[in-house]
Motif scaffolding. Structure first.
Motif, PDB file in Angstrom:
ATOM      1  N   ALA A 114       0.829  -1.205   0.000  1.00 49.56           N
ATOM      2  CA  ALA A 114       0.000   0.000   0.000  1.00 49.56           C
ATOM      3  C   ALA A 114       0.865   1.257   0.000  1.00 49.56           C
ATOM      4  CB  ALA A 114      -0.928  -0.019   1.214  1.00 49.56           C
ATOM      5  N   THR A 115       1.944   1.249   0.789  1.00 47.57           N
ATOM      6  CA  THR A 115       2.788   2.434   0.881  1.00 47.57           C
ATOM      7  C   THR A 115       3.470   2.720  -0.459  1.00 47.57           C
ATOM      8  OG1 THR A 115       3.254   1.800   3.152  1.00 47.57           O
ATOM      9  CG2 THR A 115       4.645   3.497   2.198  1.00 47.57           C
ATOM     10  N   THR A 157       2.727   1.635  -3.422  1.00 44.34           N
ATOM     11  CA  THR A 157       1.735   1.961  -4.429  1.00 44.34           C
ATOM     12  C   THR A 157       1.349   3.429  -4.361  1.00 44.34           C
ATOM     13  OG1 THR A 157       0.806  -0.251  -4.357  1.00 44.34           O
ATOM     14  CG2 THR A 157      -0.594   1.471  -5.245  1.00 44.34           C
ATOM     15  N   SER A 158       1.079   3.919  -3.152  1.00 44.56           N
ATOM     16  CA  SER A 158       0.629   5.310  -3.063  1.00 44.56           C
ATOM     17  C   SER A 158       1.750   6.270  -3.428  1.00 44.56           C
ATOM     18  CB  SER A 158       0.051   5.610  -1.680  1.00 44.56           C
ATOM     19  OG  SER A 158       0.904   5.164  -0.674  1.00 44.56           O
ATOM     20  N   LEU A 182      -2.461  10.355  -1.166  1.00 45.07           N
ATOM     21  CA  LEU A 182      -1.613   9.369  -0.517  1.00 45.07           C
ATOM     22  C   LEU A 182      -2.449   8.425   0.347  1.00 45.07           C
ATOM     23  CD1 LEU A 182       1.470   9.191  -0.701  1.00 45.07           C
ATOM     24  CD2 LEU A 182       1.588  10.247   1.535  1.00 45.07           C
ATOM     25  N   LEU A 183      -3.319   9.012   1.148  1.00 38.72           N
ATOM     26  CA  LEU A 183      -4.092   8.195   2.079  1.00 38.72           C
ATOM     27  C   LEU A 183      -5.158   7.373   1.367  1.00 38.72           C
ATOM     28  CD1 LEU A 183      -4.393  10.801   4.943  1.00 38.72           C
ATOM     29  CD2 LEU A 183      -3.091   8.680   4.971  1.00 38.72           C
ATOM     30  N   PHE A 225      -3.482   4.664  -0.456  1.00 42.39           N
ATOM     31  CA  PHE A 225      -3.007   3.702   0.535  1.00 42.39           C
ATOM     32  C   PHE A 225      -4.132   2.742   0.925  1.00 42.39           C
ATOM     33  CE2 PHE A 225      -2.331   2.141   4.785  1.00 42.39           C
ATOM     34  CZ  PHE A 225      -0.998   1.777   4.790  1.00 42.39           C
ATOM     35  N   SER A 226      -5.303   3.319   1.211  1.00 36.88           N
ATOM     36  CA  SER A 226      -6.381   2.436   1.667  1.00 36.88           C
ATOM     37  C   SER A 226      -6.914   1.578   0.525  1.00 36.88           C
ATOM     38  CB  SER A 226      -7.486   3.224   2.366  1.00 36.88           C
ATOM     39  OG  SER A 226      -8.435   3.654   1.457  1.00 36.88           O
ATOM     40  N   MET A 262      -4.430  -1.202   0.047  1.00 37.07           N
ATOM     41  CA  MET A 262      -4.544  -2.179   1.109  1.00 37.07           C
ATOM     42  C   MET A 262      -5.667  -3.166   0.832  1.00 37.07           C
ATOM     43  SD  MET A 262      -5.031  -1.308   5.099  1.00 37.07           S
ATOM     44  CE  MET A 262      -6.811  -1.247   5.040  1.00 37.07           C
ATOM     45  N   VAL A 292      -6.950   5.367   8.725  1.00 35.22           N
ATOM     46  CA  VAL A 292      -6.333   6.121   7.640  1.00 35.22           C
ATOM     47  C   VAL A 292      -7.237   7.256   7.169  1.00 35.22           C
ATOM     48  CG1 VAL A 292      -5.660   5.977   5.223  1.00 35.22           C
ATOM     49  CG2 VAL A 292      -4.884   4.249   6.812  1.00 35.22           C
TER      50      VAL A 292
END
Lengths: 361, 588
Positions: free
Chosen positions: B81-82, B84-85, B222-223, B226-227, B230, B278
């Protein structure tokens, strides 16, 4: 004497007529329902469905599912009362017994006329067919089987060269791994170790079966999601493939259509693979029970089994249906393959799952 | 009277419904983590179904095998996730800046092409990656790349972490592009313009003015990515399995379908927790500056940076790169769907049997070509009907949410409804469907078990995509002055007439995106539906997943093309007819 004979003859005729009558009434009732829904672990059901539709004019909805999906869906449907399958062709003995038969979600229907044909031990639950999975190699790369002992697969020479279906994606593979750790088979595996390395096995796990599982996982075992893909990967020509796969033997039928070079390793010590039954089971809240019964009966006849008869690796429970020309009789395979012991599997599979998972991921 | 105002009635009704469809499933899943399930009798000795147990909590968090069941997949998930974002943000943000702030060429083509990877299901790129780069690890048949160049790809490049983040990153670049580009386009350019007049160096302007202003949008991107990263399921499932790379969603799928669903419910619950955390951070960061861009009041355009000599080459590089990730994968699918013998690219090996063949017993057990397969048509129809219903329900409810929230702004219930309607966004798709599985598998009071029905798919789709529509509804209603509706109220115009003759027409394009996004998202959705479909309610994506797992690659590739064509065609038609387009809204 003569009168007696006539009497016997009359009784037999009557019986036969009444049998036929039952069957005829079944056909009529089935036709009245007009439709039947089946969930099956074999995609070839769609061909059988087409034949059944043609013969009786009864519409078939045939769905091909993974074994875990089938258990999930049928038990959920039974619990919620949703109309789903009328009957199923299911595999994965441990789960089928524990989660479907025991709570009464499915039951065995044994067609009268088949009672004398199908061997008694296959009647409850009713076995549709046996399926085999066998170690295979690329017969273009190797003229002879490159290995003859399962321990070779834990050798550095075969690192990353052994293919196996992800046992979390198909339960029968996990059942096989469970059986590998059974007292009976682990003893044979321990002996095979001695034969191969010339010294007794040193255990770091409960027994030799566990040790072998750990060995293949630490030796870069490659997991596939599909036996078809695996057979293509092992058997493709012109690529000098040096790999061994343990997959459904029926995939060797792609030899011609997909131009594959595949041969089984029948002499593998101490086993050449494994086999498992596929069961025919009626669903508790079937909406079309008569059509389902008719279809079940149909599948036990040579006519209904026809789609599975095109290839080796699948063996009807009906002994009148001979194996695919050129294939061994199931009796021969049974001698060299590991079977399923439902009770042992039910009690130990969870341990193997955890053991496998902790090494595999 | 409280209930004489339509907004209050709508508010209460929606609160009740959403509580039932969003909050209750969560309660149910929590309870399920303490229960013995029928398939677990093999695992939890001597227990009966429904007994209270701490087995799952112990097993997942502290058990002997918790590392492989939970901690390792968790670590992989966070890493995926990190990265990727970061990929999506840097590339998407840079492209957005290039398009809005420089004299880049071909802006229009780039803008159109860039949303492609987002409209296409994310796993199409994953499948293309496999088709293109696969090596001998999983197959004697080599990928197209090796066939063309003779170079054998290393494992790390073909499978696992690297391709997963590449594919997911590519998929979410459009997302970053839309969010950051939108802010860049709408922001007051006077500040930058003033700095230009004062002869501030360009880099300093970017550092001191542009970045601080788009900072909230960047953080949001970003967030949100990230989600989304995930909760991705199909991409890690396709690309991770050859090297046994596990993330939380693949574990979730395995456990819910296997013999320990309790673990699955717990993992799902955990993912919901992380998702909530998040997005709460996101809300707090954004909440500090809660001003809405208004329709008017935008200053004149900033003078564009001249890329000079680099202009042409940069433009071409971007255009080619975009073509590579959009057209090439589709081309690969097209080619693969005609190959009988895998990996043999001779012309003689091409055949249309996987499209229109009657099915031959020695290939895929006589499965007919997809255009002749009645089950494919059934799935196509299911997909289409489902997405249409989901779009209608989510879109309409979204407008109502917007109306109720805006009209009662400042009251506690208003912000409660706002949060409740957005909450499904925070819940990873597969975890969300796990909650529905848990709640609707049995009769609850007067509600019959919905498992196995088409209705449950419609429900979960509508709720899951409501956030898109409610966002669109709230922002567009905020932009309408109170005076207009008040004037109508004075004249005694009834509520429904005010809605249909005044409010909806004013913000039509914005509302429409509230219908379009749910439609497209639902068309390409896999992880939300895969646990809930039964054979007769299959949709195209779940069908595709099945074909893929079976290794019937050619059929799978043909179905992918079918899905992409349907999605692109719908997007195109809706865009032409209504003027709504994907890049006007947010996405997930």
């Amino acid at each position: 004497m003569k009168w007696k004979e006539i009497l016997v003859f009359a009784v037999i005729t009557l019986l036969a007529v009444s049998l036929f009558a039952a069957s005829a009434s079944l056909i009529a009732a089935a036709k009245k329902e007009g439709k039947v829904v089946v969930y099956s672990i074999s995609s070839r059901i769609s061909n059988a469905a087409a034949a059944f539709e043609k013969k009786y004019g009864i519409k078939v909805e045939a769905y091909d599912l993974h074994d875990y999906e089938l258990v999930e869906k049928v038990s959920k449907e039974a619990k919620t009362g949703v109309a789903g399958a009328d009957f199923v062709i299911a595999q994965d003995a441990g789960r089928v017994f524990g989660e479907l038969i025991k709570p009464g979600y499915v039951y065995t229907y044994m067609p009268e006329d088949m009672k004398s044909v199908i061997p008694a031990e296959f009647q409850d639950p009713l076995v549709f067919a046996f399926i085999t999975k066998v170690f295979c190699y690329n017969s273009q790369t190797y003229t002879y089987p490159p290995v003859d002992n399962i321990w070779a697969l834990t050798d550095p020479a075969w690192k990353g060269k052994f293919f196996f279906k992800d046992p979390f994606k198909e339960g029968v593979n996990m059942n096989f791994l469970t059986m590998v750790t059974s007292p009976e088979w682990s003893a044979k595996i321990a002996k095979a170790y001695e034969d191969y390395y010339g010294k007794p096995i040193h255990l770091t796990t409960p027994n030799a079966g566990y040790e072998w599982i750990k060995g293949i996982l630490n030796n870069g075992l490659v997991m596939f999601t599909s036996d078809t893909k695996m057979s293509e990967s092992v058997g493709v020509k012109g690529q000098n493939v040096k790999a061994i796969g343990l997959f459904a033997y029926t995939k060797v039928r792609y030899r011609t259509s997909k131009n594959l070079a595949l041969m089984p390793i029948m002499g593998m010590e101490p086993f050449a693979g494994f086999y498992y039954p596929a069961y025919l089971l009626m669903v508790k809240n079937a909406k079309h029970p008569n059509a389902a019964k008719l279809f079940i009966e149909f599948l036990l006849t040579p006519e209904g089994f026809e789609p599975w008869h095109h290839s080796p690796g699948v063996y009807s429970s009906n002994p009148e249906i001979s194996p695919f020309p050129g294939d061994n009789a199931f009796k021969i395979w049974k001698e060299i393959l590991i079977g399923e012991d439902g009770n042992y599997i039910f009690n130990h599979r969870a341990e193997i799952e955890d053991f496998w998972g902790s090494f595999a991921y | 009277m409280y209930f004489s105002k339509p907004q209050n009635v709508i508010m209460i009704v929606l609160l009740v419904i959403l509580t039932y469809l969003v909050v209750l499933p969560l309660v149910s899943i929590v309870l399920d983590t303490f229960k013995v399930h029928s398939s677990e009798l093999m695992r939890i000795r001597g227990a009966n179904v429904g007994d209270f147990t701490l087995y799952h909590w112990k097993g997942v968090f502290t058990g002997r095998f918790s590392s492989y069941i939970f901690y390792k997949p968790l670590w992989n998930t966070l890493l995926v996730a990190t990265v990727t974002s970061i990929i999506a943000l840097s590339i998407g943000g840079f492209l957005a800046w290039l398009v809005t702030r420089t004299n880049l060429k071909y802006k229009k083509s780039i803008s159109t092409l860039i949303v492609f990877p987002y409209i296409m299901p994310s796993w199409t790129l994953a499948m293309a990656w496999l088709d293109f780069f696969k090596n001998e690890r999983i197959g004697g048949a080599q990928g197209l790349f090796t066939a063309l160049t003779g170079i054998v790809t290393p494992d790390w490049f073909a499978y696992g972490f690297f391709p997963i983040v590449m594919v997911l990153g590519l998929h979410y670049i459009p997302f970053a592009y839309i969010l950051i580009g939108g802010t860049l386009r709408n922001m007051d350019a006077n500040l930058e313009e003033a700095a230009v007049i004062l002869k501030t160096p360009r880099l300093r302007i970017i550092r001191k003015i542009t970045i601080p202003i788009v900072m909230p949008a960047m953080l949001s991107t970003l967030l949100l990515v990230f989600s989304s990263g995930m909760s991705a399921f199909a991409v890690p499932a396709f690309l991770g399995s050859p090297v046994r790379y596990q993330v939380l969603t693949t574990q979730l799928f395995r456990t819910l379908n296997g013999v320990n669903p309790g673990y699955g419910y717990l993992i799902g619950l955990f993912m919901i927790g992380v998702g909530t955390l998040v997005l709460t951070i996101n809300q707090i960061l954004l909440g500090k500056r809660k001003s809405f861009t208004t329709v008017t009041g935008k200053s004149s355009n900033i003078s564009l940076i001249n890329l000079k000599k680099a202009r042409f080459s940069i433009s071409i590089v971007i255009l080619v790169a975009l073509l590579l990730v959009t057209v090439i994968p589709l081309g690969v699918f097209a080619i693969q769907s005609f190959l009988v013998e895998p990996g043999n690219y001779h012309l003689s090996n091409f055949s249309n049997i996987f499209w229109v063949g009657k099915g031959s017993p020695d290939i895929a057990n006589g499965e007919p070509g997809i255009l002749r397969n009645k089950y494919i048509y059934m799935a196509l129809w299911n997909s289409f009907a489902l997405s249409l219903l989901v779009a209608l329900i989510a879109g309409s409810v979204g407008i109502l949410v917007g109306y109720a929230v805006v009209k009662t702004r400042g009251k506690p219930l208003s912000s409660l409804l706002d949060k409740l309607a957005f909450f499904p966004y925070l819940i990873p798709s597969m975890a969300f469907s796990a909650t529905y599985l848990s709640l609707f598998a049995v009769r609850r009071g007067i509600i019959p078990p919905l498992y196995g029905t088409f209705l449950i798919l419609v429900l979960i789709g509508s709720v899951k995509y409501l956030p898109f529509a409610s966002r669109a509804g709230i922002t567009s209603l905020l932009q309408i002055g109170k005076e207009i509706e008040e004037a109508a109220i004075i004249f005694g115009v009834p509520w429904w007439k005010r809605m249909f003759s005044i409010i909806i027409p004013i913000q039509k394009p914005s509302f429409l995106s509230g219908f379009l996004l749910p439609f497209i998202s639902s068309m390409r959705e896999l992880s939300l539906y895969i646990l809930l479909v039964t054979p007769s309610t299959q949709v195209l994506t779940t069908m595709l997943f099945k074909y893929n797992q079976k290794g019937w690659t050619q059929y799978a590739n043909a179905i992918v093309l079918l899905i992409v064509v349907v999605v692109l065609l719908s997007n195109f038609i809706i865009n032409k007819v209504t003027g709504a387009s994907v890049d006007k809204g947010i996405g997930g």
